[in-house]
Write a protein that holds these residues in place. Sequence first.
Motif, short mmCIF file in Angstrom:
data_model
loop_
_atom_site.label_atom_id
_atom_site.label_comp_id
_atom_site.label_asym_id
_atom_site.label_seq_id
_atom_site.Cartn_x
_atom_site.Cartn_y
_atom_site.Cartn_z
N LEU A 161 0.83 -1.21 0.00
CA LEU A 161 0.00 0.00 0.00
C LEU A 161 0.86 1.26 0.00
O LEU A 161 0.50 2.28 -0.58
CB LEU A 161 -0.93 0.01 1.22
N LEU A 162 2.04 1.19 0.64
CA LEU A 162 2.96 2.32 0.63
C LEU A 162 3.42 2.62 -0.79
O LEU A 162 3.56 3.78 -1.19
CB LEU A 162 4.17 2.04 1.52
N ALA A 163 3.68 1.55 -1.57
CA ALA A 163 4.16 1.74 -2.94
C ALA A 163 3.05 2.22 -3.86
O ALA A 163 3.28 3.05 -4.75
CB ALA A 163 4.74 0.43 -3.46
N ILE A 164 1.82 1.74 -3.64
CA ILE A 164 0.70 2.12 -4.50
C ILE A 164 0.41 3.61 -4.39
O ILE A 164 0.04 4.27 -5.37
CB ILE A 164 -0.56 1.30 -4.13
N ASN A 165 0.58 4.16 -3.21
CA ASN A 165 0.23 5.56 -2.97
C ASN A 165 1.32 6.55 -3.35
O ASN A 165 1.20 7.74 -3.10
CB ASN A 165 -0.15 5.76 -1.50
N LEU A 166 2.40 6.06 -3.95
CA LEU A 166 3.48 6.96 -4.37
C LEU A 166 3.23 7.49 -5.78
O LEU A 166 2.62 6.82 -6.61
CB LEU A 166 4.82 6.22 -4.33
N ASP A 167 3.70 8.71 -6.05
CA ASP A 167 3.67 9.29 -7.39
C ASP A 167 5.01 9.08 -8.06
O ASP A 167 6.06 9.37 -7.46
CB ASP A 167 3.37 10.79 -7.33
N PHE A 168 5.00 8.57 -9.28
CA PHE A 168 6.22 8.40 -10.07
C PHE A 168 6.04 9.19 -11.37
O PHE A 168 5.22 8.83 -12.20
CB PHE A 168 6.47 6.92 -10.37
N CYS A 169 6.82 10.26 -11.51
CA CYS A 169 6.60 11.19 -12.61
C CYS A 169 7.58 10.99 -13.77
O CYS A 169 7.16 10.72 -14.89
CB CYS A 169 6.69 12.62 -12.11
N GLU A 170 8.87 11.14 -13.52
CA GLU A 170 9.85 11.07 -14.60
C GLU A 170 10.91 10.01 -14.35
O GLU A 170 11.18 9.19 -15.21
CB GLU A 170 10.51 12.44 -14.79
N ALA A 171 11.53 10.04 -13.16
CA ALA A 171 12.61 9.08 -12.87
C ALA A 171 12.05 7.66 -12.86
O ALA A 171 11.04 7.39 -12.22
CB ALA A 171 13.24 9.41 -11.51
N GLN A 172 12.70 6.78 -13.60
CA GLN A 172 12.22 5.41 -13.66
C GLN A 172 13.33 4.37 -13.60
O GLN A 172 13.08 3.19 -13.80
CB GLN A 172 11.40 5.19 -14.95
N THR A 173 14.55 4.81 -13.31
CA THR A 173 15.68 3.88 -13.21
C THR A 173 15.88 3.46 -11.76
O THR A 173 16.21 4.28 -10.90
CB THR A 173 16.97 4.52 -13.75
N ILE A 174 15.68 2.17 -11.48
CA ILE A 174 15.86 1.62 -10.14
C ILE A 174 17.32 1.24 -9.96
O ILE A 174 17.85 0.44 -10.75
CB ILE A 174 14.95 0.40 -9.92
N GLN A 175 17.96 1.79 -8.95
CA GLN A 175 19.37 1.50 -8.70
C GLN A 175 19.52 0.15 -7.98
O GLN A 175 20.06 0.04 -6.88
CB GLN A 175 19.99 2.62 -7.85
N HIS A 176 19.03 -0.87 -8.66
CA HIS A 176 19.05 -2.21 -8.07
C HIS A 176 18.80 -3.22 -9.17
O HIS A 176 18.50 -2.85 -10.31
CB HIS A 176 17.97 -2.32 -6.99
N TYR A 177 18.94 -4.52 -8.83
CA TYR A 177 18.67 -5.56 -9.82
C TYR A 177 17.26 -6.13 -9.68
O TYR A 177 16.83 -6.94 -10.50
CB TYR A 177 19.69 -6.71 -9.69
N THR A 178 16.54 -5.68 -8.66
CA THR A 178 15.18 -6.15 -8.43
C THR A 178 14.35 -5.03 -7.81
O THR A 178 14.89 -4.00 -7.42
CB THR A 178 15.17 -7.39 -7.52
N CYS A 179 13.04 -5.25 -7.72
CA CYS A 179 12.17 -4.25 -7.12
C CYS A 179 12.11 -4.44 -5.61
O CYS A 179 11.55 -5.43 -5.12
CB CYS A 179 10.75 -4.36 -7.70
N GLU A 180 12.69 -3.50 -4.89
CA GLU A 180 12.59 -3.47 -3.44
C GLU A 180 12.15 -2.07 -3.05
O GLU A 180 12.57 -1.08 -3.67
CB GLU A 180 13.92 -3.84 -2.77
N LEU A 181 11.33 -1.98 -2.03
CA LEU A 181 10.74 -0.69 -1.67
C LEU A 181 11.78 0.38 -1.36
O LEU A 181 11.62 1.54 -1.77
CB LEU A 181 9.77 -0.88 -0.50
N PRO A 182 12.85 0.09 -0.62
CA PRO A 182 13.85 1.14 -0.37
C PRO A 182 14.45 1.71 -1.66
O PRO A 182 14.85 2.88 -1.69
CB PRO A 182 14.93 0.41 0.45
N SER A 183 14.51 0.91 -2.71
CA SER A 183 15.05 1.39 -3.98
C SER A 183 14.01 2.14 -4.80
O SER A 183 14.36 2.89 -5.72
CB SER A 183 15.60 0.21 -4.80
N LEU A 184 12.73 1.95 -4.51
CA LEU A 184 11.67 2.67 -5.21
C LEU A 184 11.45 4.07 -4.65
O LEU A 184 11.08 4.99 -5.39
CB LEU A 184 10.35 1.88 -5.13
N PHE A 185 11.65 4.23 -3.35
CA PHE A 185 11.38 5.52 -2.71
C PHE A 185 12.12 6.69 -3.37
O PHE A 185 11.54 7.75 -3.58
CB PHE A 185 11.75 5.45 -1.22
#
Length: 330
Positions: A161-185
């Motif tokens: 739910l924390l991830a769903i409520n986030l806005d992602f506008c332009e930046a889309q490069t995750i500094q990781h090899y997988t999706c983890e919440l600390p890397s999405l923030f």
Amino acid sequence: MAWRNHSTITEFILIGLSDDPYIEALLFVFFLGIYLLTVMGNLIMLLVIRADSRLHTPMYFFLSNLSFLDLCFSSVTVPKLLKDLLSEKRTISVEGCLTQVFFVFITPGTEAFLLSVMAYDRYAAICHPLLYDQVMSTQFCVKLVLISWGLACLNAFIIVLLAINLDFCEAQTIQHYTCELPSLFPLSCSDISINVDILICSTLLHGLGTFLPIFFSYARIVSTILSISSTSGRSKTFSTCSSHLIAVTLFFGSGLIRYLMPTTGSSLDLLLSLQYSAVTPLLNPLIYSLKNKEVKAAVRRTLGKYLLMTHYLEEIFLSLFKYSLTITPS
């Protein structure tokens, strides 16, 4: 989907582990070997515990569930990593990323609860041996596993739910090899301060809520072991806990550091994630088999049965083949 209503991007780009094709090829072979060994090791543990009636005890019931979780946890991240190592474009859809975040939390979350339950099992076996069968009944063990899954699922749902409520506008490069919440923030263009606080509180509650029972269980276990007069008796009793202690150290050490430390996108973040998502699922079956005489004996018995069965089948097919050669057309 709620996320799409206030995000202008539809996919994320993963930086992966390297941009050098030669290094990526070496890493592919390396992690493919790790994944295959992980699958084989945990499947063997599941098969052996299932096939050998001598291992139908609470301790090995929990261990079989741990092997299943390690199999699932490794499969959440490693196959995607292997695919990206062979791909020029390392992308993942928003829905896929959200799904991966959920499973990255639910599988290790359940494993944390299960390691806590296994510590209580050792406490009951060592400190209250006469009441062990009564306390750790089959129904109670099943309930403990179901509660572990339920609590971890609830925690994972809150995290997603924390991830769903986030806005992602332009930046889309995750500094990781997988999706983890600390890397999405860091990619969000909305205020993430509350989200970060909730994640830290959730990690602390989950971590301490599962680690403290382990700590108190082993405090009582150590006290009981020290009261044993025989040195050989103390050594034998402690040996039943050593495998679990190693597994706890490997899992909690890297997991808590990863989610409590600020995300920097450095190699340390990647190494910590690889530790608990790829290396630990590989090591757990080795730890429990190499340091456990009962498991090693069960492996030999089970493999012996299958080898004997294979030998009989070979003889049957060979006999049928020789018989077919003696038949001449009429």
